[in-house]
Structure formats: structure tokens, C-alpha cells
Design a protein around this motif. Structure first.
Motif, short mmCIF file in Angstrom:
data_model
loop_
_atom_site.label_atom_id
_atom_site.label_comp_id
_atom_site.label_asym_id
_atom_site.label_seq_id
_atom_site.Cartn_x
_atom_site.Cartn_y
_atom_site.Cartn_z
N ARG A 75 0.82 -1.20 0.00
CA ARG A 75 0.00 0.00 0.00
C ARG A 75 0.86 1.27 0.00
NH1 ARG A 75 -3.06 -3.96 2.76
NH2 ARG A 75 -5.30 -3.93 2.22
N ARG A 76 2.18 1.09 0.00
CA ARG A 76 3.11 2.22 -0.01
C ARG A 76 4.26 1.92 -0.98
NH1 ARG A 76 2.15 1.10 5.56
NH2 ARG A 76 1.03 2.78 6.66
N ASN A 77 4.98 2.97 -1.41
CA ASN A 77 6.10 2.78 -2.33
C ASN A 77 7.15 1.84 -1.77
OD1 ASN A 77 4.89 4.50 -4.13
ND2 ASN A 77 6.48 6.06 -4.08
N THR A 78 7.49 2.03 -0.48
CA THR A 78 8.53 1.18 0.12
C THR A 78 8.13 -0.29 0.09
OG1 THR A 78 7.55 1.64 2.29
CG2 THR A 78 9.44 2.98 1.63
N GLU A 79 6.85 -0.53 0.25
CA GLU A 79 6.37 -1.91 0.25
C GLU A 79 6.33 -2.49 -1.16
OE1 GLU A 79 3.69 -0.59 4.10
OE2 GLU A 79 2.71 -1.05 2.20
N MET A 80 6.00 -1.65 -2.15
CA MET A 80 6.09 -2.12 -3.54
C MET A 80 7.53 -2.45 -3.90
SD MET A 80 3.53 -0.08 -6.13
CE MET A 80 3.89 1.61 -5.64
N LEU A 81 8.46 -1.56 -3.54
CA LEU A 81 9.87 -1.79 -3.87
C LEU A 81 10.38 -3.06 -3.22
CD1 LEU A 81 12.52 -0.87 -5.13
CD2 LEU A 81 12.96 0.48 -3.06
N THR A 82 10.02 -3.28 -1.96
CA THR A 82 10.44 -4.51 -1.28
C THR A 82 9.90 -5.73 -2.01
OG1 THR A 82 10.51 -3.36 0.85
CG2 THR A 82 10.40 -5.77 0.90
N GLY A 83 8.63 -5.66 -2.41
CA GLY A 83 8.04 -6.78 -3.14
C GLY A 83 8.76 -7.06 -4.44
N LEU A 84 9.15 -6.01 -5.16
CA LEU A 84 9.88 -6.19 -6.41
C LEU A 84 11.23 -6.85 -6.18
CD1 LEU A 84 9.12 -2.85 -8.28
CD2 LEU A 84 8.43 -5.15 -8.97
N VAL A 85 11.92 -6.41 -5.13
CA VAL A 85 13.22 -7.02 -4.81
C VAL A 85 13.05 -8.50 -4.49
CG1 VAL A 85 15.10 -7.05 -3.12
CG2 VAL A 85 14.29 -4.87 -4.05
N LEU A 86 12.05 -8.82 -3.68
CA LEU A 86 11.82 -10.21 -3.29
C LEU A 86 11.45 -11.07 -4.48
CD1 LEU A 86 9.78 -9.64 0.02
CD2 LEU A 86 12.22 -10.17 -0.20
N ARG A 87 10.59 -10.53 -5.35
CA ARG A 87 10.11 -11.33 -6.49
C ARG A 87 11.13 -11.39 -7.63
NH1 ARG A 87 5.39 -8.96 -10.15
NH2 ARG A 87 7.22 -7.81 -10.89
N ASP A 88 11.64 -10.23 -8.03
CA ASP A 88 12.42 -10.16 -9.27
C ASP A 88 13.92 -10.37 -9.08
OD1 ASP A 88 9.98 -9.62 -10.35
OD2 ASP A 88 10.34 -7.49 -10.71
N LEU A 89 14.46 -9.98 -7.93
CA LEU A 89 15.89 -10.17 -7.68
C LEU A 89 16.16 -11.46 -6.93
CD1 LEU A 89 17.11 -6.55 -6.81
CD2 LEU A 89 17.19 -7.77 -9.01
N LEU A 90 15.37 -11.71 -5.90
CA LEU A 90 15.60 -12.90 -5.09
C LEU A 90 14.78 -14.10 -5.57
CD1 LEU A 90 15.73 -11.29 -1.53
CD2 LEU A 90 17.62 -11.84 -3.09
N ARG A 91 13.93 -13.86 -6.56
CA ARG A 91 13.17 -14.93 -7.22
C ARG A 91 12.28 -15.70 -6.24
NH1 ARG A 91 13.23 -13.11 -11.95
NH2 ARG A 91 12.55 -15.16 -12.73
N MET A 92 11.71 -14.98 -5.28
CA MET A 92 10.78 -15.62 -4.35
C MET A 92 9.43 -15.81 -5.03
SD MET A 92 11.75 -13.77 -0.75
CE MET A 92 13.28 -14.21 0.09
#
Length: 352
Positions: A75-92
Motif C-alpha cells: 500500500r506504499r512505495n517502500t512496500e512495492m519496492l520490497t516486493g519487487l526485490v523479493l520477487r524479481d531479484l531474489l526470485r521468491m
């Protein structure tokens, strides 16, 4: 709850109470009845809100029991960015959902993040209009078990001297954005000829806005209304005040969504509001209250006046407001519609 039971994570990365935090506090216990959902972030939420520690991040490579991936609902930018890191970089194994409440065009950075979400929810039609991607409009609901016309009324120092008086209320942080000055100007115009009414303002004033409040107090004192326009500060529980208010005013200049008109209407209190947030989408014009142009103190006063002078009008509007909120804005409706978005996101994996 084990990590494999968690199907949705709704992070809350802010320590201070905000509208977004309030939404999470209300929604998650209800959502948890039907899906495995938890929040993650600073330990500032009530115990009733299911949560995961940060250590749970290390387990997000595991898929949940019932789906190929779990949902990260930001619901916030910081939370979107964290989700992108987890999904796209760490492949979760995550799918990303974002809820947007903004009533303005997003920055380029936010638009970059939003374009990478699997689904987007807008909290109003106006919010959706500012998005460059398709969105599902889901207006917030209200906890009708908590907000209602029956129950305790306020007591203590703030309520002293209000017995037998009509009360017009305004709640929210004391600052220019929230239009507190517009409410005060309307009260200075209206109250001298209506001696049975008292205005009550609840909400916190931060240090940076102390001068703003001081200016309002000076104007009130000059008008000779210091006893009839009261600043109560941040009250421990605002729920009894919504029951005590005979009329509620929401005058912000800009707002993301704005829950207080729903909280007032759920308490059987009619509302006069500015055309900010989603107010025009929740108030039935001329039936449950009125909506006036943003920033117009004269229009605000003109819309308020009939409710101060006509008990029958105010009673009809309050009854209509209560019926409208109970029909259109129960929290269960919001939770059900969000669950529908989750199902559509999980279906992306089923089709793949």
C-alpha cells in the motif's frame, strides 16, 4: 500459523498511525477468517492483527499450501519496492498487488513501481482516474461492530459542559491540508446566532503546525468564541465522539480516501464535506449530507447552516446516512472484493 499457511502478506512499514495503517488494522482480522493472511513490519499493530516477523522473509522461497505463489499486498512505495526485490531479484514465489488511494498523478518513480504490479486496486473512482494501468475500484468499508449509534458517549474533561448542547464535530490532524481553518471560519460565521451549538475539534497538532493552531485560536478568541469552539487534541477513543456529534464536518483540501465521514454516518450522524478524497462517492448529496467545493469556507458554512437550524432535516439525514453505510459500506464487502482480486491473481498461475 506457519509460513506455508500464509497465502497473503500485507506489509505495514510505517510506525506511526495513518489511514493506511488503520485500514490494515480493521481488514486483516476479518480477512484472516477466510484466507491465510499476515502483516509484516514494525511491531506497532494490535495483537488481533496476524503478523510475521522479518525472519519470515527467509521462507518466502517456499510456496504456500494452496497456491503456486503467495501475494504481497503493498500500500506504499517502500512496500512495492520490497516486493519487487523479493520477487524479481531474489526470485521468491510472490505475486504483487498494490492499493492506490492517491488523488493526484503519481511521480515517475511510483508509476515505474505500479507498472510492475500483477494487480492494482484503487480506493475510489477518482483514484483510478489518475492511474496509467487498469485497476479494480474497491471503496473502503467500515467496521459496523465498532461504529454505530448505540454505545458509550464521551466522558471526562473534554465532554464537560456539553450536556444538553448540540455539538458539531471535526476530526483529524490540525493543519492546513485538513482544512481546520475552513471549519473554524465557518463556525465563527455561524455560531454567534446559534447559541445552543458548540463546535468540537479532535486531532493531534504536530510541532510544525503549532503556529497554525495558534493562529486559529487567536481568531476564535477575537470572535469571543473560545468556550464554544474547543480543541480537544488527540482523544483516546474517537468512536464515542462520532455518536455525540449532531453533525460532522470533513473540510480537507486534499485527502487520499478519508474514513471519517463513513465513521460518522455509521454512527447515525449526517456529514457536510469538501469534495476531497472519496467523499463525493460515499455521501448521497442532499440525502445523507452535503458535498461542497474544496477550500470554500463560505460554501461550507452555507451547507452547514440548514442542519443547525432544522432538527427534522438533521434527523432524516442521520437516519439515511446510517442506512446507506450499512448497505453500501460494510467492511465485509471490502474484504470480499479484495479476495476477488486475490483469486484473479492466483488464477494467473493456474493458467500458466
Amino acid at each position: 500459523m506457519t509460513i506455508r499457511d500464509v497465502e497473503v502478506i500485507a506489509p505495514n512499514f510505517k510506525r506511526r498511525l495513518s489511514g493506511v495503517t488503520s485500514t490494515i488494522i480493521q481488514l486483516l482480522p476479518l480477512q484472516a477468517r477466510d484466507i491465510g493472511i499476515a502483516t509484516m513490519g514494525p511491531d506497532v499493530l494490535p495483537a488481533a492483527v496476524p503478523r510475521l516477523g522479518y525472519g519470515g522473509l527467509l521462507s518466502l522461497w517456499q510456496r504456500p499450501k494452496r497456491h503456486r505463489r503467495r501475494i504481497w499486498h503493498a500500500r506504499r512505495n517502500t512496500e512495492m519496492l520490497t516486493g519487487l526485490v523479493l520477487r524479481d531479484l531474489l526470485r521468491m514465489k510472490l505475486r504483487l498487488v498494490f492499493t492506490s488511494a492517491a488523488q493526484r498523478r503519481h511521480t515517475a518513480y511510483t508509476r515505474f513501481l505500479i507498472r510492475r504490479m500483477d494487480a492494482v486496486i484503487a480506493t475510489s473512482g477518482r483514484s483510478a482516474a489518475y492511474l496509467d494501468v487498469p485497476a479494480t475500484v474497491i471503496l473502503h468499508g467500515i467496521d459496523l461492530d465498532r461504529f454505530g449509534p448505540d454505545g458509550a458517549l464521551p466522558s471526562g474533561p473534554g465532554a464537560d459542559g456539553l450536556e444538553g448542547r448540540r455539538v458539531i464535530g471535526c476530526s483529524g490532524r490540525i493543519r492546513h491540508q485538513k482544512g481546520t481553518d475552513l471549519f473554524v471560519a465557518a463556525m465563527i460565521a455561524l455560531l454567534p446566532s446559534r447559541p445552543e451549538w458548540t463546535a468540537v475539534i479532535t486531532g493531534r497538532t504536530t510541532a510544525e503546525h503549532a503556529g497554525f493552531e495558534a493562529g486559529l485560536r487567536a481568531a476564535i478568541e477575537t470572535a469571543g468564541l473560545s468556550e464554544r469552539i474547543r480543541f480537544l487534541g488527540e482523544v483516546e477513543d474517537v468512536v464515542p465522539w462520532f455518536r455525540r456529534f449532531d453533525l460532522y464536518v470533513a473540510p480537507p483540501r486534499n485527502e487520499g480516501f478519508g474514513l471519517t465521514p463513513l465513521e460518522a454516518m455509521a454512527s447515525g450522524t449526517p456529514v457536510v464535506a469538501s469534495d476531497a478524497g472519496a467523499f463525493a462517492e460515499m455521501i448521497v448529496e442532499g440525502v445523507t449530507g452535503r458535498v461542497v467545493p474544496v477550500g470554500d469556507a463560505e460554501a461550507l458554512a452555507a451547507a452547514i447552516a440548514p442542519y443547525l437550524d432544522d432538527d427534522a432535516l438533521r434527523r432524516r439525514a442521520g437516519e439515511a446516512a446510517l442506512a446507506h453505510v450499512r448497505t453500501a459500506f460494510p467492511l465485509a464487502r471490502e474484504a470480499s472484493q479484495i479476495a476477488g482480486v486475490y483469486r484473479s491473481v492466483w488464477a494467473l498461475d493456474d493458467r500458466g
